[in-house]
Design a protein around this motif. Structure first.
Motif, mmCIF file in Angstrom:
data_model
loop_
_atom_site.group_PDB
_atom_site.id
_atom_site.type_symbol
_atom_site.label_atom_id
_atom_site.label_comp_id
_atom_site.label_asym_id
_atom_site.label_seq_id
_atom_site.Cartn_x
_atom_site.Cartn_y
_atom_site.Cartn_z
ATOM 1 N N THR A 88 53.518 46.628 42.547
ATOM 2 C CA THR A 88 52.802 46.920 41.297
ATOM 3 C C THR A 88 51.996 45.689 40.920
ATOM 4 O O THR A 88 52.410 44.562 41.209
ATOM 5 N N PRO A 89 50.821 45.882 40.289
ATOM 6 C CA PRO A 89 49.942 44.747 39.991
ATOM 7 C C PRO A 89 50.656 43.581 39.310
ATOM 8 O O PRO A 89 50.374 42.434 39.602
ATOM 9 N N PRO A 107 50.833 38.158 43.325
ATOM 10 C CA PRO A 107 50.457 36.787 42.958
ATOM 11 C C PRO A 107 49.132 36.764 42.211
ATOM 12 O O PRO A 107 48.246 37.566 42.494
ATOM 13 N N GLU A 108 49.043 35.858 41.269
ATOM 14 C CA GLU A 108 47.803 35.724 40.503
ATOM 15 C C GLU A 108 46.817 34.829 41.240
ATOM 16 O O GLU A 108 47.204 33.840 41.841
ATOM 17 N N HIS A 109 45.559 35.173 41.174
ATOM 18 C CA HIS A 109 44.497 34.387 41.790
ATOM 19 C C HIS A 109 43.466 34.075 40.717
ATOM 20 O O HIS A 109 43.121 34.958 39.943
ATOM 21 N N TRP A 147 41.768 38.026 37.010
ATOM 22 C CA TRP A 147 41.671 37.940 35.554
ATOM 23 C C TRP A 147 41.541 39.280 34.830
ATOM 24 O O TRP A 147 42.028 39.452 33.724
ATOM 25 N N ASP A 148 40.869 40.260 35.458
ATOM 26 C CA ASP A 148 40.634 41.529 34.767
ATOM 27 C C ASP A 148 41.698 42.575 35.093
ATOM 28 O O ASP A 148 41.546 43.742 34.761
ATOM 29 N N GLY A 149 42.780 42.137 35.779
ATOM 30 C CA GLY A 149 43.874 43.049 36.084
ATOM 31 C C GLY A 149 43.686 43.819 37.376
ATOM 32 O O GLY A 149 44.589 44.536 37.804
ATOM 33 N N PRO A 199 35.080 42.052 43.028
ATOM 34 C CA PRO A 199 35.988 41.167 42.284
ATOM 35 C C PRO A 199 35.254 39.994 41.622
ATOM 36 O O PRO A 199 35.091 38.936 42.225
ATOM 37 N N HIS A 200 34.817 40.201 40.394
ATOM 38 C CA HIS A 200 34.072 39.154 39.696
ATOM 39 C C HIS A 200 34.957 37.942 39.420
ATOM 40 O O HIS A 200 36.162 38.061 39.269
ATOM 41 N N ARG A 201 34.304 36.768 39.333
ATOM 42 C CA ARG A 201 35.076 35.535 39.151
ATOM 43 C C ARG A 201 35.632 35.413 37.741
ATOM 44 O O ARG A 201 36.698 34.883 37.525
#
Lengths: 409, 64
Positions: free
Chosen positions: A8-9, A13-15, A46-48, A79-81
């Motif tokens: 699940t999101p 890991p977060e990037h 960042w935007d989930g 995937p925007h920064r």
């Protein structure tokens, strides 16, 4: 085909991931772990959303070279920064974020001036600029900030000459570029800085149309805008891209490269003690590999289902190509975390790969070769004027580097 | 060795000219041009490296 279902999101890991404390030159340790354990895996941004993160050299090159992999920021799934870049990329499109054939048509309008032969003609000018700035620095206060005294002015002066931009306006374009590349800038700040730069280039193009000179902007003005092949606004956007990319990245390579060399004195000695231009050329490639300053990765979106490395990237999935860890892939670069200016690093992907590979790389190479072969020989006692731990690294930048570099001699 | 280039694919990175300047050149737009399609053995390593680094896969080699 083995396909592991993504967690699940929330569990992913977060990037982007943090670098390890005390290891400012190394990519985040989490990237190294992913490279060895699950080199094609989902991350949360960042935007989930949960794009794929690609960490192995072979996969990075394969995907960046695949025509089913799009750089079009207006496609769903890209995937925007960050929010600011999302807003900017919608109304500030250049060939950087277009696919072929439109990308190729526009890029070819500006590739000529960056040909190797043209760069070699420019080399004596770059040498003169570097020598003059070192003279000024030596005559000025000691210690000083190498970023403002040297690292930023070198590529700024060079790109100004190439484009036909008055260097006296450097405050304006350097300041606004800083706003655009800072990860923490708000969408409004980025939009404002972008507008300021585009207006500035637009005005300059008006001047060039009336009084063309021997520079790239005049070429665009007379051969493309006057002929109706592109609008003046489009040419201005292209000018912003060349001006910003032309000074910010190289400035970071000069300053961060200097920190890396000062922290590896045996490597610096090899560079300083040789007069062979091939030694400096090798050092440039190795520092490009080792530092890979474009640390937010190359961003793409799949336009078709793509099977790679036992996974399936579906049409519409976002893809982040982590070129920094790809350039530390032990399969391609033995002992990858070692800075070794004698190794052959020419196959690195620091300039990206595929049709979008950096257009200005021949210019960057000449600038860095001249800088690395001159600065430390002319100032052999160059040293940090602060503790390395005290340096402020651009963790929050779209491009990595140091904000200031206090040096003494 | 027989060298083939695909000019429509070329993105003018210029790397082939750096790797093998006696075999590759660029036109006014920076697009690759061949100086010879049958380079001598002394150029083979450079040509192979050029083909390996070309970001657009615009260089194809027939060995032998």
């Amino acid at each position: 085909m083995t396909e592991t279902l993504p967690d699940t999101p929330a569990q992913l890991p977060e990037h982007p991931m943090p670098r390890a404390a005390g290891c400012p030159f190394d990519p985040p340790p989490a990237l190294r772990e992913l490279q060895s354990s699950s080199p094609i895996s989902r991350v949360r941004i960042w935007d989930g959303t949960t794009p794929w993160l690609i960490t192995r050299y072979d996969h990075v090159r394969t995907l960046l070279g695949d025509p089913r992999v799009s750089a079009d920021t207006t496609r769903s799934g890209y995937p925007h920064r960050n929010a600011a870049m999302l807003a900017r990329e919608q109304d500030q499109r250049t060939f950087l974020t277009m696919d072929d054939p439109e990308h190729a048509r526009l890029r070819r309008m500006v590739t000529g001036p960056f040909a190797i032969r043209k760069m070699e003609q420019l080399r004596p000018d770059v040498q003169q600029i570097v020598d003059d700035l070192i003279d000024e620095m030596l005559a000025g206060p000691n210690p000083t900030d190498l970023v403002t005294a040297f690292a930023l002015p070198v590529p700024s002066l060079v790109i100004c000459r190439l484009l036909g931009v008055p260097y006296s306006d450097h405050d304006l374009f350097q300041r606004n570029t800083q706003v655009i590349v800072r990860r923490t800038s708000t969408p409004e700040e980025v939009a404002g800085a972008t507008r300021t730069l585009t207006d500035y280039l637009d005005d300059l193009l008006t001047v060039k149309r009336k009084k063309p000179e021997d520079d790239l902007l005049s070429k665009l003005a007379t051969e493309r805008v006057e002929t109706g092949e592109m609008t003046q606004r489009e040419a201005a956007r292209m000018g912003v891209l060349l001006l910003s990319a032309g000074h910010e990245t190289t400035a970071n390579m000069i300053a961060l490269g200097t920190v890396a060399l000062l922290e590896h004195p045996e490597q610096l000695a090899l560079l300083r003690e040789s007069e062979d231009p091939a030694v400096a050329a090798r050092a440039v490639e190795e520092l490009l590999r080792y530092l890979t300053i474009t640390h937010s990765g190359r961003r793409r979106v799949a336009t078709a289902d793509i099977e790679i490395g036992g996974q399936v990237i579906r049409a519409g999935d976002g893809i982040i190509l982590a070129t920094d860890i790809a350039n530390r892939d032990p399969e391609h670069f033995p002992d990858p975390d070692r800075l070794d200016i004698t190794r052959d690093a020419r196959r690195h992907v620091a300039f990206g790969y595929g049709v979008h590979q950096c257009l200005g790389q021949p210019l960057a190479r000449v600038e860095l070769q001249v800088v690395y072969s001159t600065l430390y020989r002319r100032i052999p006692t160059l040293a940090l004027a602060t503790d390395a731990d005290e340096l402020q690294f651009k963790h929050d930048g779209l491009v990595y580097g140091v904000y200031e570099l206090p040096v003494t001699w | 060795m027989h060298v083939h280039i695909d000019q429509p694919k070329c993105v003018a990175s210029g790397q082939c000219v750096l790797m093998a300047p006696d075999v590759f050149d660029q036109d006014d737009d920076g697009i690759v041009e061949l100086l010879t399609d049958r380079p001598g053995p002394e150029h083979h390593d450079g040509v192979r490296e050029a083909a390996a680094v070309c970001p657009a896969a615009a260089i194809r080699l027939e060995e032998g």
